[in-house]
Design a protein around this motif. Structure first.
Motif, PDB file in Angstrom:
ATOM      1  N   ARG A   1       0.924  -1.186   0.244  1.00 54.91           N
ATOM      2  CA  ARG A   1       0.007   0.132   0.145  1.00 54.91           C
ATOM      3  C   ARG A   1       0.899   1.531  -0.006  1.00 54.91           C
ATOM      4  O   ARG A   1       1.918   1.305   0.183  1.00 54.91           O
ATOM      5  CB  ARG A   1      -0.812  -0.122   1.131  1.00 54.91           C
ATOM      6  CG  ARG A   1      -0.395  -0.113   2.476  1.00 54.91           C
ATOM      7  CD  ARG A   1      -1.163   0.448   3.723  1.00 54.91           C
ATOM      8  NE  ARG A   1      -0.465   0.338   5.021  1.00 54.91           N
ATOM      9  CZ  ARG A   1       0.293   1.325   5.407  1.00 54.91           C
ATOM     10  NH1 ARG A   1       0.439   2.432   4.849  1.00 54.91           N
ATOM     11  NH2 ARG A   1       0.770   1.258   6.588  1.00 54.91           N
ATOM     12  N   GLU A   2       0.196   2.349  -0.155  1.00 55.75           N
ATOM     13  CA  GLU A   2       1.088   3.674  -0.127  1.00 55.75           C
ATOM     14  C   GLU A   2       1.346   4.105   1.094  1.00 55.75           C
ATOM     15  O   GLU A   2       0.556   3.470   1.987  1.00 55.75           O
ATOM     16  CB  GLU A   2       0.174   4.774  -0.950  1.00 55.75           C
ATOM     17  CG  GLU A   2       0.994   5.893  -1.485  1.00 55.75           C
ATOM     18  CD  GLU A   2       0.429   6.677  -2.570  1.00 55.75           C
ATOM     19  OE1 GLU A   2       1.158   7.656  -2.963  1.00 55.75           O
ATOM     20  OE2 GLU A   2      -0.722   6.458  -2.821  1.00 55.75           O
ATOM     21  N   ALA A   3       2.598   4.482   1.390  1.00 52.96           N
ATOM     22  CA  ALA A   3       2.968   4.841   2.745  1.00 52.96           C
ATOM     23  C   ALA A   3       2.035   6.065   3.053  1.00 52.96           C
ATOM     24  O   ALA A   3       1.818   6.924   2.406  1.00 52.96           O
ATOM     25  CB  ALA A   3       4.393   5.129   2.521  1.00 52.96           C
TER      26      ALA A   3
ATOM     27  N   MET B   1       6.022   6.685  -2.220  1.00 50.20           N
ATOM     28  CA  MET B   1       6.567   5.405  -1.604  1.00 50.20           C
ATOM     29  C   MET B   1       5.377   4.412  -1.249  1.00 50.20           C
ATOM     30  O   MET B   1       4.419   4.885  -0.968  1.00 50.20           O
ATOM     31  CB  MET B   1       7.150   5.611  -0.148  1.00 50.20           C
ATOM     32  CG  MET B   1       7.716   4.604   0.451  1.00 50.20           C
ATOM     33  SD  MET B   1       8.357   4.992   2.162  1.00 50.20           S
ATOM     34  CE  MET B   1       9.938   5.920   1.630  1.00 50.20           C
ATOM     35  N   TYR B   2       5.807   3.384  -1.516  1.00 49.04           N
ATOM     36  CA  TYR B   2       4.874   2.140  -1.065  1.00 49.04           C
ATOM     37  C   TYR B   2       5.543   1.145  -0.042  1.00 49.04           C
ATOM     38  O   TYR B   2       6.697   1.269   0.073  1.00 49.04           O
ATOM     39  CB  TYR B   2       4.564   1.424  -2.170  1.00 49.04           C
ATOM     40  CG  TYR B   2       3.638   1.991  -3.152  1.00 49.04           C
ATOM     41  CD1 TYR B   2       2.448   1.873  -3.318  1.00 49.04           C
ATOM     42  CD2 TYR B   2       4.346   2.725  -4.354  1.00 49.04           C
ATOM     43  CE1 TYR B   2       1.541   2.498  -4.233  1.00 49.04           C
ATOM     44  CE2 TYR B   2       3.478   3.379  -4.925  1.00 49.04           C
ATOM     45  CZ  TYR B   2       2.289   3.233  -4.932  1.00 49.04           C
ATOM     46  OH  TYR B   2       1.289   3.946  -6.064  1.00 49.04           O
ATOM     47  N   VAL B   3       4.764   0.920   0.782  1.00 52.47           N
ATOM     48  CA  VAL B   3       5.276  -0.123   2.019  1.00 52.47           C
ATOM     49  C   VAL B   3       4.656  -1.665   1.728  1.00 52.47           C
ATOM     50  O   VAL B   3       3.546  -1.608   1.239  1.00 52.47           O
ATOM     51  CB  VAL B   3       4.806   0.080   3.338  1.00 52.47           C
ATOM     52  CG1 VAL B   3       5.655   1.750   3.750  1.00 52.47           C
ATOM     53  CG2 VAL B   3       3.290   0.549   3.773  1.00 52.47           C
TER      54      VAL B   3
ATOM     55  N   PHE C   1       9.786  -1.503   1.962  1.00 48.78           N
ATOM     56  CA  PHE C   1       9.511  -0.175   1.207  1.00 48.78           C
ATOM     57  C   PHE C   1      10.158   0.049   0.155  1.00 48.78           C
ATOM     58  O   PHE C   1      11.365  -0.565  -0.128  1.00 48.78           O
ATOM     59  CB  PHE C   1       9.415   1.040   2.138  1.00 48.78           C
ATOM     60  CG  PHE C   1      10.687   1.283   2.662  1.00 48.78           C
ATOM     61  CD1 PHE C   1      11.279   2.443   1.694  1.00 48.78           C
ATOM     62  CD2 PHE C   1      11.486   0.907   3.732  1.00 48.78           C
ATOM     63  CE1 PHE C   1      12.569   2.888   1.973  1.00 48.78           C
ATOM     64  CE2 PHE C   1      12.578   1.652   4.056  1.00 48.78           C
ATOM     65  CZ  PHE C   1      13.251   2.445   3.130  1.00 48.78           C
ATOM     66  N   ALA C   2       9.512   0.708  -0.859  1.00 51.12           N
ATOM     67  CA  ALA C   2      10.156   1.225  -2.197  1.00 51.12           C
ATOM     68  C   ALA C   2       9.478   2.695  -2.395  1.00 51.12           C
ATOM     69  O   ALA C   2       8.406   2.958  -2.007  1.00 51.12           O
ATOM     70  CB  ALA C   2       9.864   0.182  -3.143  1.00 51.12           C
ATOM     71  N   SER C   3      10.591   3.223  -3.056  1.00 54.74           N
ATOM     72  CA  SER C   3      10.255   4.684  -3.343  1.00 54.74           C
ATOM     73  C   SER C   3      10.806   5.117  -4.732  1.00 54.74           C
ATOM     74  O   SER C   3      11.701   4.443  -5.274  1.00 54.74           O
ATOM     75  CB  SER C   3      10.406   5.747  -2.368  1.00 54.74           C
ATOM     76  OG  SER C   3      11.993   5.772  -2.424  1.00 54.74           O
TER      77      SER C   3
ATOM     78  N   PHE D   1       8.731  -3.543  -6.552  1.00 55.52           N
ATOM     79  CA  PHE D   1       9.368  -2.905  -7.848  1.00 55.52           C
ATOM     80  C   PHE D   1       8.380  -2.650  -8.657  1.00 55.52           C
ATOM     81  O   PHE D   1       8.320  -1.648  -9.437  1.00 55.52           O
ATOM     82  CB  PHE D   1      10.426  -3.800  -8.176  1.00 55.52           C
ATOM     83  CG  PHE D   1      11.099  -3.678  -9.496  1.00 55.52           C
ATOM     84  CD1 PHE D   1      12.259  -2.973  -9.711  1.00 55.52           C
ATOM     85  CD2 PHE D   1      10.288  -4.037 -10.843  1.00 55.52           C
ATOM     86  CE1 PHE D   1      12.859  -2.658 -10.852  1.00 55.52           C
ATOM     87  CE2 PHE D   1      11.167  -3.572 -11.854  1.00 55.52           C
ATOM     88  CZ  PHE D   1      12.228  -2.859 -11.856  1.00 55.52           C
ATOM     89  N   LYS D   2       7.407  -3.703  -9.152  1.00 57.50           N
ATOM     90  CA  LYS D   2       6.517  -3.601  -9.898  1.00 57.50           C
ATOM     91  C   LYS D   2       5.514  -2.259  -9.529  1.00 57.50           C
ATOM     92  O   LYS D   2       5.005  -1.815 -10.662  1.00 57.50           O
ATOM     93  CB  LYS D   2       5.511  -4.854 -10.116  1.00 57.50           C
ATOM     94  CG  LYS D   2       4.631  -4.798 -11.225  1.00 57.50           C
ATOM     95  CD  LYS D   2       3.703  -6.299 -11.156  1.00 57.50           C
ATOM     96  CE  LYS D   2       2.866  -6.378 -12.302  1.00 57.50           C
ATOM     97  NZ  LYS D   2       2.001  -4.843 -12.548  1.00 57.50           N
ATOM     98  N   VAL D   3       5.082  -1.955  -8.486  1.00 56.27           N
ATOM     99  CA  VAL D   3       4.249  -1.138  -8.095  1.00 56.27           C
ATOM    100  C   VAL D   3       4.763   0.134  -8.413  1.00 56.27           C
ATOM    101  O   VAL D   3       4.140   1.170  -8.741  1.00 56.27           O
ATOM    102  CB  VAL D   3       3.600  -1.456  -6.787  1.00 56.27           C
ATOM    103  CG1 VAL D   3       4.376  -0.940  -5.664  1.00 56.27           C
ATOM    104  CG2 VAL D   3       2.075  -0.486  -6.551  1.00 56.27           C
ATOM    105  N   VAL D   4       5.974   0.359  -8.057  1.00 55.88           N
ATOM    106  CA  VAL D   4       6.762   1.767  -8.388  1.00 55.88           C
ATOM    107  C   VAL D   4       6.865   1.583  -9.622  1.00 55.88           C
ATOM    108  O   VAL D   4       6.534   2.760 -10.433  1.00 55.88           O
ATOM    109  CB  VAL D   4       8.030   1.674  -7.413  1.00 55.88           C
ATOM    110  CG1 VAL D   4       8.946   2.795  -8.129  1.00 55.88           C
ATOM    111  CG2 VAL D   4       7.850   1.656  -6.028  1.00 55.88           C
TER     112      VAL D   4
END
Length: 167
Positions: free
Chosen positions: A5-7, A61-63, A74-76, A109-112
């Protein structure tokens, strides 16, 4: 079950904990101990608060949360960043050691990448330490090595390498 989900601002302390803990487990072989000791949870939380939630950047960012609701990764990323050679950047992707190699990184990675593509990006770069044993992750996802640069951490010269992905 892992939820992506989104941070949110309330996540900043947990994001900081993941960030510091993954630096300590992933980079301890080549990042100076003095640099790692400076990266406290409070210091990292303040950095993320400024970077993400005080509108200093357009970074998003997504967590990743486990079934207990704990943030385990997480990824941003951001479009139209400083490096004009590339449309967008995957700034960070960190997953706690116990959750690595379970598909969480691929999902983040995919969601970003999907978000960057939806914002008009045609390519995405990610910079990582050349010494990072996990950098094969980017190669397995289809990234091509395109660049390198020298940086300094606590007076220690390190090399970063860049992988490009076409969205």
């Amino acid at each position: 079950m892992i939820i992506i989900r989104e941070a949110k601002i309330k996540d900043v302390n947990n994001i900081a904990k993941v960030h510091v803990d993954t630096w300590n487990t992933t980079y301890s072989d080549f990042i100076p101990k003095e640099e790692l000791k400076c990266r406290t949870y409070e210091w990292q939380a303040n950095k993320w608060m400024d970077r993400m939630f005080n509108n200093i950047t357009k970074e998003f960012m997504y967590v990743a949360e486990n079934s207990q609701g704990e943030i385990i990764g997480f990824a941003s990323g951001e479009t139209n960043k400083i490096e004009e050679k590339y449309d967008s950047i995957l700034y960070t992707i960190y997953i706690l050691k116990n959750y690595q190699r379970q598909g969480v990184g691929k999902r983040l990675f995919k969601v970003v990448a999907d978000r960057l593509r939806s914002e008009g990006a045609e390519n995405m770069v990610v910079w990582t330490f050349n010494e990072n044993k996990s950098r094969g992750f980017y190669e397995r996802l289809g990234g091509s090595l395109v660049d390198k640069k020298k940086i300094f951490k606590d007076k220690t010269e390190l090399e970063e390498v860049a992988y490009i992905f076409y969205l």
